[in-house]
Design a protein around this motif. Structure first.
Motif, PDB file in Angstrom:
ATOM      1  N   VAL A 281       0.850  -1.196   0.000  1.00  0.00           N
ATOM      2  CA  VAL A 281       0.000   0.000   0.000  1.00  0.00           C
ATOM      3  C   VAL A 281       0.882   1.240   0.000  1.00  0.00           C
ATOM      4  CG1 VAL A 281      -1.804   1.270   1.226  1.00  0.00           C
ATOM      5  CG2 VAL A 281      -1.816  -1.238   1.237  1.00  0.00           C
ATOM      6  N   GLN A 282       0.548   2.231  -0.834  1.00  0.00           N
ATOM      7  CA  GLN A 282       1.252   3.499  -0.857  1.00  0.00           C
ATOM      8  C   GLN A 282       0.825   4.332   0.355  1.00  0.00           C
ATOM      9  OE1 GLN A 282       4.064   3.871  -2.769  1.00  0.00           O
ATOM     10  NE2 GLN A 282       3.289   5.594  -3.935  1.00  0.00           N
ATOM     11  N   LEU A 283       1.729   4.591   1.252  1.00  0.00           N
ATOM     12  CA  LEU A 283       1.410   5.332   2.469  1.00  0.00           C
ATOM     13  C   LEU A 283       1.908   6.763   2.339  1.00  0.00           C
ATOM     14  CD1 LEU A 283       2.350   2.618   5.143  1.00  0.00           C
ATOM     15  CD2 LEU A 283       0.158   3.015   4.004  1.00  0.00           C
ATOM     16  N   LEU A 284       0.975   7.702   2.264  1.00  0.00           N
ATOM     17  CA  LEU A 284       1.291   9.127   2.121  1.00  0.00           C
ATOM     18  C   LEU A 284       2.280   9.365   0.984  1.00  0.00           C
ATOM     19  CD1 LEU A 284       1.395  10.071   5.907  1.00  0.00           C
ATOM     20  CD2 LEU A 284      -0.182  11.012   4.212  1.00  0.00           C
ATOM     21  N   GLY A 285       1.961   8.766  -0.141  1.00  0.00           N
ATOM     22  CA  GLY A 285       2.789   8.961  -1.327  1.00  0.00           C
ATOM     23  C   GLY A 285       4.099   8.210  -1.302  1.00  0.00           C
ATOM     24  N   GLY A 286       4.215   7.201  -0.447  1.00  0.00           N
ATOM     25  CA  GLY A 286       5.435   6.404  -0.376  1.00  0.00           C
ATOM     26  C   GLY A 286       6.412   6.844   0.685  1.00  0.00           C
ATOM     27  N   ILE A 287       5.976   7.717   1.594  1.00  0.00           N
ATOM     28  CA  ILE A 287       6.854   8.212   2.648  1.00  0.00           C
ATOM     29  C   ILE A 287       7.320   7.086   3.564  1.00  0.00           C
ATOM     30  CG2 ILE A 287       5.138   8.797   4.426  1.00  0.00           C
ATOM     31  CD1 ILE A 287       7.879  11.186   3.296  1.00  0.00           C
ATOM     32  N   VAL A 288       6.467   6.053   3.698  1.00  0.00           N
ATOM     33  CA  VAL A 288       6.793   4.867   4.496  1.00  0.00           C
ATOM     34  C   VAL A 288       6.290   3.649   3.728  1.00  0.00           C
ATOM     35  CG1 VAL A 288       6.394   3.641   6.675  1.00  0.00           C
ATOM     36  CG2 VAL A 288       6.565   6.124   6.678  1.00  0.00           C
ATOM     37  N   LYS A 289       7.024   2.569   3.786  1.00  0.00           N
ATOM     38  CA  LYS A 289       6.584   1.318   3.171  1.00  0.00           C
ATOM     39  C   LYS A 289       5.671   0.563   4.139  1.00  0.00           C
ATOM     40  CE  LYS A 289      10.652   0.610   0.230  1.00  0.00           C
ATOM     41  NZ  LYS A 289      11.782  -0.302  -0.080  1.00  0.00           N
ATOM     42  N   GLY A 290       4.618  -0.016   3.610  1.00  0.00           N
ATOM     43  CA  GLY A 290       3.700  -0.770   4.456  1.00  0.00           C
ATOM     44  C   GLY A 290       4.379  -1.911   5.180  1.00  0.00           C
ATOM     45  N   GLU A 291       5.384  -2.495   4.539  1.00  0.00           N
ATOM     46  CA  GLU A 291       6.090  -3.635   5.137  1.00  0.00           C
ATOM     47  C   GLU A 291       6.922  -3.232   6.359  1.00  0.00           C
ATOM     48  OE1 GLU A 291       5.065  -4.590   0.962  1.00  0.00           O
ATOM     49  OE2 GLU A 291       5.917  -2.846   1.993  1.00  0.00           O
ATOM     50  N   GLU A 292       7.315  -1.948   6.451  1.00  0.00           N
ATOM     51  CA  GLU A 292       8.139  -1.505   7.581  1.00  0.00           C
ATOM     52  C   GLU A 292       7.305  -0.857   8.686  1.00  0.00           C
ATOM     53  OE1 GLU A 292      10.843   1.800   6.792  1.00  0.00           O
ATOM     54  OE2 GLU A 292       9.545   2.488   5.170  1.00  0.00           O
ATOM     55  N   PHE A 293       6.025  -0.723   8.453  1.00  0.00           N
ATOM     56  CA  PHE A 293       5.139  -0.061   9.406  1.00  0.00           C
ATOM     57  C   PHE A 293       5.039  -0.898  10.683  1.00  0.00           C
ATOM     58  CE2 PHE A 293       1.148   1.322  11.250  1.00  0.00           C
ATOM     59  CZ  PHE A 293       1.038   2.661  10.914  1.00  0.00           C
ATOM     60  N   ASP A 294       5.445  -0.302  11.826  1.00  0.00           N
ATOM     61  CA  ASP A 294       5.422  -1.032  13.092  1.00  0.00           C
ATOM     62  C   ASP A 294       4.556  -0.298  14.115  1.00  0.00           C
ATOM     63  OD1 ASP A 294       6.931   1.114  14.084  1.00  0.00           O
ATOM     64  OD2 ASP A 294       8.811  -0.006  14.157  1.00  0.00           O
ATOM     65  N   SER A 295       4.624  -0.727  15.347  1.00  0.00           N
ATOM     66  CA  SER A 295       3.750  -0.157  16.378  1.00  0.00           C
ATOM     67  C   SER A 295       4.098   1.292  16.704  1.00  0.00           C
ATOM     68  CB  SER A 295       3.800  -1.016  17.643  1.00  0.00           C
ATOM     69  OG  SER A 295       3.211  -2.277  17.405  1.00  0.00           O
ATOM     70  N   PHE A 296       5.331   1.713  16.465  1.00  0.00           N
ATOM     71  CA  PHE A 296       5.666   3.121  16.691  1.00  0.00           C
ATOM     72  C   PHE A 296       5.107   3.999  15.568  1.00  0.00           C
ATOM     73  CE2 PHE A 296       8.741   1.435  19.745  1.00  0.00           C
ATOM     74  CZ  PHE A 296       8.528   2.315  20.797  1.00  0.00           C
ATOM     75  N   HIS A 297       5.054   3.476  14.344  1.00  0.00           N
ATOM     76  CA  HIS A 297       4.343   4.191  13.286  1.00  0.00           C
ATOM     77  C   HIS A 297       2.866   4.328  13.685  1.00  0.00           C
ATOM     78  CE1 HIS A 297       7.808   2.586  10.865  1.00  0.00           C
ATOM     79  NE2 HIS A 297       7.728   3.793  10.317  1.00  0.00           N
ATOM     80  N   ASP A 298       2.321   3.254  14.210  1.00  0.00           N
ATOM     81  CA  ASP A 298       0.918   3.247  14.659  1.00  0.00           C
ATOM     82  C   ASP A 298       0.705   4.295  15.752  1.00  0.00           C
ATOM     83  OD1 ASP A 298      -1.719   2.464  14.927  1.00  0.00           O
ATOM     84  OD2 ASP A 298      -1.263   0.555  15.900  1.00  0.00           O
ATOM     85  N   LEU A 299       1.639   4.379  16.693  1.00  0.00           N
ATOM     86  CA  LEU A 299       1.573   5.377  17.764  1.00  0.00           C
ATOM     87  C   LEU A 299       1.533   6.792  17.177  1.00  0.00           C
ATOM     88  CD1 LEU A 299       3.733   5.420  21.007  1.00  0.00           C
ATOM     89  CD2 LEU A 299       3.584   7.456  19.578  1.00  0.00           C
ATOM     90  N   ILE A 300       2.374   7.025  16.182  1.00  0.00           N
ATOM     91  CA  ILE A 300       2.447   8.355  15.567  1.00  0.00           C
ATOM     92  C   ILE A 300       1.119   8.705  14.889  1.00  0.00           C
ATOM     93  CG2 ILE A 300       3.538   9.647  13.685  1.00  0.00           C
ATOM     94  CD1 ILE A 300       6.140   8.040  14.443  1.00  0.00           C
ATOM     95  N   VAL A 301       0.545   7.759  14.173  1.00  0.00           N
ATOM     96  CA  VAL A 301      -0.743   8.005  13.518  1.00  0.00           C
ATOM     97  C   VAL A 301      -1.781   8.408  14.559  1.00  0.00           C
ATOM     98  CG1 VAL A 301      -2.643   6.965  12.221  1.00  0.00           C
ATOM     99  CG2 VAL A 301      -0.283   6.453  11.589  1.00  0.00           C
ATOM    100  N   GLY A 302      -1.841   7.659  15.657  1.00  0.00           N
ATOM    101  CA  GLY A 302      -2.823   7.950  16.696  1.00  0.00           C
ATOM    102  C   GLY A 302      -2.602   9.295  17.360  1.00  0.00           C
ATOM    103  N   GLN A 303      -1.355   9.647  17.639  1.00  0.00           N
ATOM    104  CA  GLN A 303      -1.096  10.883  18.364  1.00  0.00           C
ATOM    105  C   GLN A 303      -1.194  12.115  17.474  1.00  0.00           C
ATOM    106  OE1 GLN A 303       2.343  10.686  21.042  1.00  0.00           O
ATOM    107  NE2 GLN A 303       0.927   9.781  22.513  1.00  0.00           N
ATOM    108  N   GLU A 304      -0.858  11.990  16.214  1.00  0.00           N
ATOM    109  CA  GLU A 304      -0.947  13.157  15.340  1.00  0.00           C
ATOM    110  C   GLU A 304      -2.391  13.500  14.991  1.00  0.00           C
ATOM    111  OE1 GLU A 304       1.327  15.362  14.379  1.00  0.00           O
ATOM    112  OE2 GLU A 304       2.774  14.314  15.644  1.00  0.00           O
ATOM    113  N   MET A 305      -3.204  12.506  14.735  1.00  0.00           N
ATOM    114  CA  MET A 305      -4.548  12.785  14.239  1.00  0.00           C
ATOM    115  C   MET A 305      -5.484  13.340  15.312  1.00  0.00           C
ATOM    116  SD  MET A 305      -5.278   9.972  11.284  1.00  0.00           S
ATOM    117  CE  MET A 305      -6.479  11.058  10.549  1.00  0.00           C
TER     118      MET A 305
END
Length: 502
Positions: free
Chosen positions: A162-186
């Motif tokens: 999946v293209q995440l924000l235009g490829g800023i992050v690869k879906g395969e490397e997305f971990d729980s800290f990426h998840d934390l960032i999504v939750g805290q920013e939004m």
């Protein structure tokens, strides 16, 4: 500074800049007299005793020049910028501090997601919070194209490719800290009703479909519909007689004589997003126990809005199922063993809620630090009062302690398979959520005292405090009440206590 030449028009000076407010006099929310009182004067002190620099940016078109030989001290903030207020950001985003947890991938995501939230989410969130309207499809479509709907479910195979924000992050490397960032920013949009209305039902329900659907083709169809934003989904477990007591639900599902369908009857209450959802991941009682089925909105499914303390934009619903015909293929997991479908979902939900309330507590603390350095009382800034500094100290300590605990648990999540997380992290996550919402109580209470009457007003300087004080209890109840989670944490810990210590 008194400038006689400015008296013929409504012109004022704020921080060395001259603003022509003649055409704004009638539209000023505080009334014409407020502006007339400072016309032709340096109104910097009066302005900052009532407003923030964001107002100057909003009405920047009214600026007609700068006083000769002087320079403005305002530091303009733009979408994506980090806060310059002490403790306004967690330490990993503060230049002078370091963290062992975050990589460049995490930092890229944080930057991109803050720009996205500031630019697209916050304006919509504030408008929906004001009107009670549900999340508009254009924002859902934008989040879908950016891969944000995928990211909000946390790490997993659903992110691969999946293209995440235009490829800023690869879906395969997305971990729980990426998840934390999504939750805290939004959640920085500061709109608690919209926070849940922004498809929170999807986060706590679609994961059950992805993990426990018994037909891969059917699962893929549901996932594609939801991730594309074409269909909405929610979790329908809670009832009037069964909240934290999940096994006590009364909604029934009886098989038809041919064994092809369940006939579902019952009610659900306080269902987030239920008003506008197409699918309901529903807890039901089958012949020998609890089961979970996916019910599509159809004849016999009725949803009614419930008025709560936060905005109607959350879509909180009372759901009635009356002789609803559900194909047996819609069963998630194993019949009569639905508790194994429901319980694993709780860990991520509670972690996610902790994540959010910790971040908004920091936002409230930041507002209080700003206000204390801005507000003049008896000729002095509030921050000069030791009692105010003590209140700020308490709020800062709660924010920092909770963020550190959250990051520690998140680090364990990156190392543990899901089965291990269920075995070892349910208790710590429960305790974290319990303490984070207790901290929110302390922060809300102190913030109201610091802001005074403004903290009771839904607009103006105190709107962030009013919102938090009115809505922080949602996190203390939803996903498991504080007392239930505290008990869970202690009971899980005692399971591992050596018998020799008894």
């Amino acid at each position: 500074m008194m400038l006689p030449q400015l008296l013929t028009r409504a012109e004022i000076i704020i921080d060395s800049k001259v603003y022509d407010v003649t055409g704004f006099v009638d539209a000023h929310p505080g009334g014409e007299s407020v502006l007339r009182q400072v016309a032709g004067r340096d109104a910097t002190e009066a302005f900052y005793n009532l407003h923030r620099q964001e107002i100057l940016q909003k009405y920047g078109n009214l600026c007609i020049g700068t006083i000769d030989g002087e320079e403005s001290h305002v530091i303009e903030q733009h979408p994506g910028d980090l806060s310059l207020v002490p403790y306004g950001e967690p330490t990993w985003l503060t230049p002078q501090f370091n963290s062992p947890y975050y990589t460049e991938s995490h930092r890229r995501l944080q930057k991109a997601l803050r720009i996205f939230t500031d630019t697209y989410v916050t304006p919509v969130a504030q408008e929906c919070e004001r009107t009670g309207q549900h999340i508009p499809q254009h924002l859902i479509d934008r989040m879908s194209r950016a891969g944000i709907l995928h990211m909000r479910l946390g790490p997993g195979m659903h992110l691969h490719g999946v293209q995440l924000l235009g490829g800023i992050v690869k879906g395969e490397e997305f971990d729980s800290f990426h998840d934390l960032i999504v939750g805290q920013e939004m959640v920085r949009a500061n709109a608690r009703g919209f926070q849940d209305g922004n498809l929170t039902g999807m986060i706590i329900s679609l994961s059950a479909v992805l993990q426990f659907a018994n037909n891969d083709a059917w699962k893929s169809r549901i996932a594609q519909e939801v991730f594309s934003g074409k269909k909405k989904i929610c979790l329908a477990i809670t009832e009037a007689f069964a909240g934290s007591d999940v096994p006590g639900i009364r909604t029934t599902a009886e098989k038809t004589n041919d064994g092809k369908y369940y006939m579902v009857n019952g009610t659900k209450k306080w269902i987030t997003n239920g008003v506008f959802c197409d699918y309901f991941v529903t807890g039901v009682n089958t012949d020998k126990g609890l089961s979970v089925v996916l019910i599509e909105r159809c004849e016999g499914v009725e949803t009614t809005p419930i008025k709560t303390a936060y905005s109607a934009t959350a879509g909180t619903a009372y759901v009635t199922f009356e002789n609803v015909k559900v194909p047996v293929e819609n069963l998630l997991g194993v019949e009569n063993k639905g508790i194994h479908v429901i319980l694993p979902n709780f860990n991520h939900e509670r972690w996610m809620m902790s994540n959010a309330v910790i971040r908004v507590s920091r936002l409230v603390t930041e507002e209080c630090i700003k206000w204390s350095n801005q507000r003049l009382v008896f000729g002095e800034k509030l921050i000069e009062q030791p009692a105010i500094r003590q209140k700020l100290a308490k709020m800062i300590a709660h924010c920092e302690a909770n963020q550190a605990w959250l990051e520690n648990i998140t680090y364990q999540m990156t190392l543990m398979p899901y089965k291990q997380q269920s075995a070892h992290l349910a208790g710590p996550i429960g305790l974290l959520k319990m303490f984070a919402t207790r901290s929110a109580h302390e922060c809300a209470d102190e913030a109201v005292q610091i802001f005074g009457g403004r903290a009771l007003t839904r607009t103006g300087m105190g709107k962030t405090i009013e919102m938090f004080h009115r809505t922080y209890k949602f996190d203390a109840i939803l996903g498991g009440a504080e007392e239930i989670l505290g008990d869970l944490g202690v009971r899980q810990a005692l399971k591992n206590m050596p018998r020799s210590m008894l």
